[in-house]
Motif scaffolding. Structure first.
Motif, PDB file in Angstrom:
ATOM      1  N   SER A   5      16.499  42.237 -13.776  1.00  0.00           N
ATOM      2  CA  SER A   5      16.533  43.120 -12.609  1.00  0.00           C
ATOM      3  C   SER A   5      15.331  44.052 -12.678  1.00  0.00           C
ATOM      4  O   SER A   5      15.072  44.648 -13.726  1.00  0.00           O
ATOM      5  CB  SER A   5      17.833  43.921 -12.612  1.00  0.00           C
ATOM      6  N   ILE A   6      14.599  44.154 -11.591  1.00  0.00           N
ATOM      7  CA  ILE A   6      13.456  45.064 -11.522  1.00  0.00           C
ATOM      8  C   ILE A   6      13.729  46.051 -10.405  1.00  0.00           C
ATOM      9  O   ILE A   6      13.798  45.670  -9.229  1.00  0.00           O
ATOM     10  CB  ILE A   6      12.133  44.308 -11.270  1.00  0.00           C
ATOM     11  N   GLU A   7      13.915  47.296 -10.782  1.00  0.00           N
ATOM     12  CA  GLU A   7      14.153  48.355  -9.803  1.00  0.00           C
ATOM     13  C   GLU A   7      12.814  48.841  -9.247  1.00  0.00           C
ATOM     14  O   GLU A   7      11.817  48.905  -9.971  1.00  0.00           O
ATOM     15  CB  GLU A   7      14.916  49.515 -10.439  1.00  0.00           C
ATOM     16  N   ILE A   8      12.804  49.215  -7.985  1.00  0.00           N
ATOM     17  CA  ILE A   8      11.587  49.717  -7.363  1.00  0.00           C
ATOM     18  C   ILE A   8      11.524  51.229  -7.587  1.00  0.00           C
ATOM     19  O   ILE A   8      12.411  51.958  -7.162  1.00  0.00           O
ATOM     20  CB  ILE A   8      11.554  49.408  -5.857  1.00  0.00           C
ATOM     21  N   PRO A   9      10.445  51.701  -8.254  1.00  0.00           N
ATOM     22  CA  PRO A   9      10.287  53.146  -8.437  1.00  0.00           C
ATOM     23  C   PRO A   9      10.138  53.860  -7.087  1.00  0.00           C
ATOM     24  O   PRO A   9       9.893  53.215  -6.055  1.00  0.00           O
ATOM     25  CB  PRO A   9       8.998  53.263  -9.267  1.00  0.00           C
ATOM     26  N   LYS A  10      10.260  55.170  -7.084  1.00  0.00           N
ATOM     27  CA  LYS A  10      10.282  55.929  -5.835  1.00  0.00           C
ATOM     28  C   LYS A  10       8.932  56.055  -5.147  1.00  0.00           C
ATOM     29  O   LYS A  10       8.860  56.042  -3.930  1.00  0.00           O
ATOM     30  CB  LYS A  10      10.855  57.320  -6.074  1.00  0.00           C
ATOM     31  N   LYS A  11       7.865  56.203  -5.908  1.00  0.00           N
ATOM     32  CA  LYS A  11       6.581  56.525  -5.300  1.00  0.00           C
ATOM     33  C   LYS A  11       5.584  55.372  -5.356  1.00  0.00           C
ATOM     34  O   LYS A  11       5.238  54.885  -6.420  1.00  0.00           O
ATOM     35  CB  LYS A  11       5.967  57.762  -5.966  1.00  0.00           C
ATOM     36  N   LEU A  12       5.111  54.999  -4.190  1.00  0.00           N
ATOM     37  CA  LEU A  12       4.099  53.966  -4.036  1.00  0.00           C
ATOM     38  C   LEU A  12       2.732  54.541  -4.389  1.00  0.00           C
ATOM     39  O   LEU A  12       2.385  55.631  -3.942  1.00  0.00           O
ATOM     40  CB  LEU A  12       4.106  53.499  -2.583  1.00  0.00           C
ATOM     41  N   VAL A  13       1.926  53.815  -5.207  1.00  0.00           N
ATOM     42  CA  VAL A  13       0.590  54.314  -5.548  1.00  0.00           C
ATOM     43  C   VAL A  13      -0.538  53.479  -4.955  1.00  0.00           C
ATOM     44  O   VAL A  13      -1.678  53.925  -4.907  1.00  0.00           O
ATOM     45  CB  VAL A  13       0.381  54.452  -7.079  1.00  0.00           C
ATOM     46  N   PHE A  14      -0.221  52.242  -4.488  1.00  0.00           N
ATOM     47  CA  PHE A  14      -1.270  51.391  -3.917  1.00  0.00           C
ATOM     48  C   PHE A  14      -0.613  50.261  -3.154  1.00  0.00           C
ATOM     49  O   PHE A  14       0.494  49.834  -3.481  1.00  0.00           O
ATOM     50  CB  PHE A  14      -2.145  50.807  -5.038  1.00  0.00           C
ATOM     51  N   GLU A  15      -1.304  49.777  -2.115  1.00  0.00           N
ATOM     52  CA  GLU A  15      -0.860  48.581  -1.414  1.00  0.00           C
ATOM     53  C   GLU A  15      -2.061  47.810  -0.900  1.00  0.00           C
ATOM     54  O   GLU A  15      -3.127  48.386  -0.667  1.00  0.00           O
ATOM     55  CB  GLU A  15       0.124  48.909  -0.295  1.00  0.00           C
ATOM     56  N   THR A  16      -1.874  46.502  -0.777  1.00  0.00           N
ATOM     57  CA  THR A  16      -2.946  45.631  -0.316  1.00  0.00           C
ATOM     58  C   THR A  16      -2.333  44.404   0.337  1.00  0.00           C
ATOM     59  O   THR A  16      -1.127  44.172   0.246  1.00  0.00           O
ATOM     60  CB  THR A  16      -3.891  45.239  -1.478  1.00  0.00           C
ATOM     61  N   SER A  17      -3.177  43.623   0.994  1.00  0.00           N
ATOM     62  CA  SER A  17      -2.752  42.371   1.610  1.00  0.00           C
ATOM     63  C   SER A  17      -3.523  41.211   1.001  1.00  0.00           C
ATOM     64  O   SER A  17      -4.713  41.343   0.708  1.00  0.00           O
ATOM     65  CB  SER A  17      -3.005  42.414   3.122  1.00  0.00           C
ATOM     66  N   LEU A  18      -2.854  40.093   0.823  1.00  0.00           N
ATOM     67  CA  LEU A  18      -3.463  38.863   0.315  1.00  0.00           C
ATOM     68  C   LEU A  18      -2.850  37.694   1.067  1.00  0.00           C
ATOM     69  O   LEU A  18      -1.743  37.803   1.586  1.00  0.00           O
ATOM     70  CB  LEU A  18      -3.194  38.698  -1.183  1.00  0.00           C
ATOM     71  N   SER A  19      -3.546  36.582   1.083  1.00  0.00           N
ATOM     72  CA  SER A  19      -3.026  35.366   1.700  1.00  0.00           C
ATOM     73  C   SER A  19      -2.735  34.333   0.624  1.00  0.00           C
ATOM     74  O   SER A  19      -3.418  34.274  -0.398  1.00  0.00           O
ATOM     75  CB  SER A  19      -4.045  34.795   2.683  1.00  0.00           C
ATOM     76  N   VAL A  20      -1.735  33.501   0.880  1.00  0.00           N
ATOM     77  CA  VAL A  20      -1.425  32.408  -0.023  1.00  0.00           C
ATOM     78  C   VAL A  20      -2.525  31.361   0.136  1.00  0.00           C
ATOM     79  O   VAL A  20      -2.799  30.885   1.241  1.00  0.00           O
ATOM     80  CB  VAL A  20      -0.049  31.787   0.294  1.00  0.00           C
ATOM     81  N   ARG A  21      -3.156  31.020  -0.975  1.00  0.00           N
ATOM     82  CA  ARG A  21      -4.211  30.000  -0.975  1.00  0.00           C
ATOM     83  C   ARG A  21      -3.587  28.636  -1.206  1.00  0.00           C
ATOM     84  O   ARG A  21      -2.501  28.534  -1.787  1.00  0.00           O
ATOM     85  CB  ARG A  21      -5.231  30.289  -2.082  1.00  0.00           C
ATOM     86  N   ILE A  22      -4.264  27.596  -0.810  1.00  0.00           N
ATOM     87  CA  ILE A  22      -3.739  26.245  -1.026  1.00  0.00           C
ATOM     88  C   ILE A  22      -3.557  25.972  -2.522  1.00  0.00           C
ATOM     89  O   ILE A  22      -2.620  25.298  -2.936  1.00  0.00           O
ATOM     90  CB  ILE A  22      -4.631  25.172  -0.345  1.00  0.00           C
ATOM     91  N   SER A  23      -4.408  26.570  -3.345  1.00  0.00           N
ATOM     92  CA  SER A  23      -4.285  26.384  -4.798  1.00  0.00           C
ATOM     93  C   SER A  23      -3.081  27.124  -5.386  1.00  0.00           C
ATOM     94  O   SER A  23      -2.733  26.915  -6.546  1.00  0.00           O
ATOM     95  CB  SER A  23      -5.571  26.831  -5.504  1.00  0.00           C
ATOM     96  N   ASP A  24      -2.418  27.981  -4.594  1.00  0.00           N
ATOM     97  CA  ASP A  24      -1.221  28.697  -5.032  1.00  0.00           C
ATOM     98  C   ASP A  24       0.054  27.882  -4.809  1.00  0.00           C
ATOM     99  O   ASP A  24       1.142  28.322  -5.175  1.00  0.00           O
ATOM    100  CB  ASP A  24      -1.080  30.018  -4.272  1.00  0.00           C
ATOM    101  N   ILE A  25      -0.069  26.721  -4.181  1.00  0.00           N
ATOM    102  CA  ILE A  25       1.091  25.920  -3.807  1.00  0.00           C
ATOM    103  C   ILE A  25       1.412  24.909  -4.909  1.00  0.00           C
ATOM    104  O   ILE A  25       0.522  24.277  -5.469  1.00  0.00           O
ATOM    105  CB  ILE A  25       0.816  25.191  -2.468  1.00  0.00           C
TER     106      ILE A  25
END
Length: 145
Positions: A5-25
């Motif tokens: 189980s991984i609980e989400i801490p209260k404070k966000l410090v960073f966010e970003t966007s990425l796309s699934v690459r064909i090599s990730d499949i």
């Protein structure tokens, strides 16, 4: 064996966007388990870069990953756009946890949660070292912001 189980801490410090690459499949046609770790690494590297550092140079010190946990929630496919959130938790003298939440960008459905334990490391002396104060100040200001 009990489930991780991984609980989400209260404070966000960073966010970003990425796309699934064909090599990730994988052979089943969805996002591979090992690609989750690669996505978290990219997120972490972008976080350090956003602060003017790298994983091997945070005020002259680097990091090592001492453990990893991943909890899978749903599938992702090529070329889905993903949103990654990064939280910092369990800060001690030489280490901290980085918690990642990966979701589909279009609908917010959660794909996975991951945690990496990060130990700050002096590569010249080849041993763990205290977390650099400027890094702590930035993270704590983000946590309080």
């Amino acid at each position: 064996m009990p489930r991780i189980s991984i609980e989400i801490p209260k404070k966000l410090v960073f966010e970003t966007s990425l796309s699934v690459r064909i090599s990730d499949i994988n052979f089943a046609g969805h996002l591979a388990h090992d690609a989750i770790l690669t996505l978290t690494h990219e997120c972490r590297a972008r976080f350090f870069h956003s602060l003017g550092w790298t994983e091997i140079n945070v005020e002259g010190k680097g990091i090592v990953v001492s453990d990893v946990a991943i909890v899978y929630k749903s599938e992702a496919f090529f070329p889905d756009d993903l949103h990654l959130e990064l939280y910092v938790d369990q800060i001690s003298k030489k280490s901290l946890d980085m918690v990642y939440v990966i979701t589909h960008q279009k609908d917010g459905k959660e794909i996975a949660r991951a945690k990496t334990a990060i130990v700050f490391f002096d590569y010249a002396e080849r041993k763990p070292c205290p977390i650099p104060i400027p890094f702590l100040e930035v993270v704590q200001s983000k946590e309080n912001g």
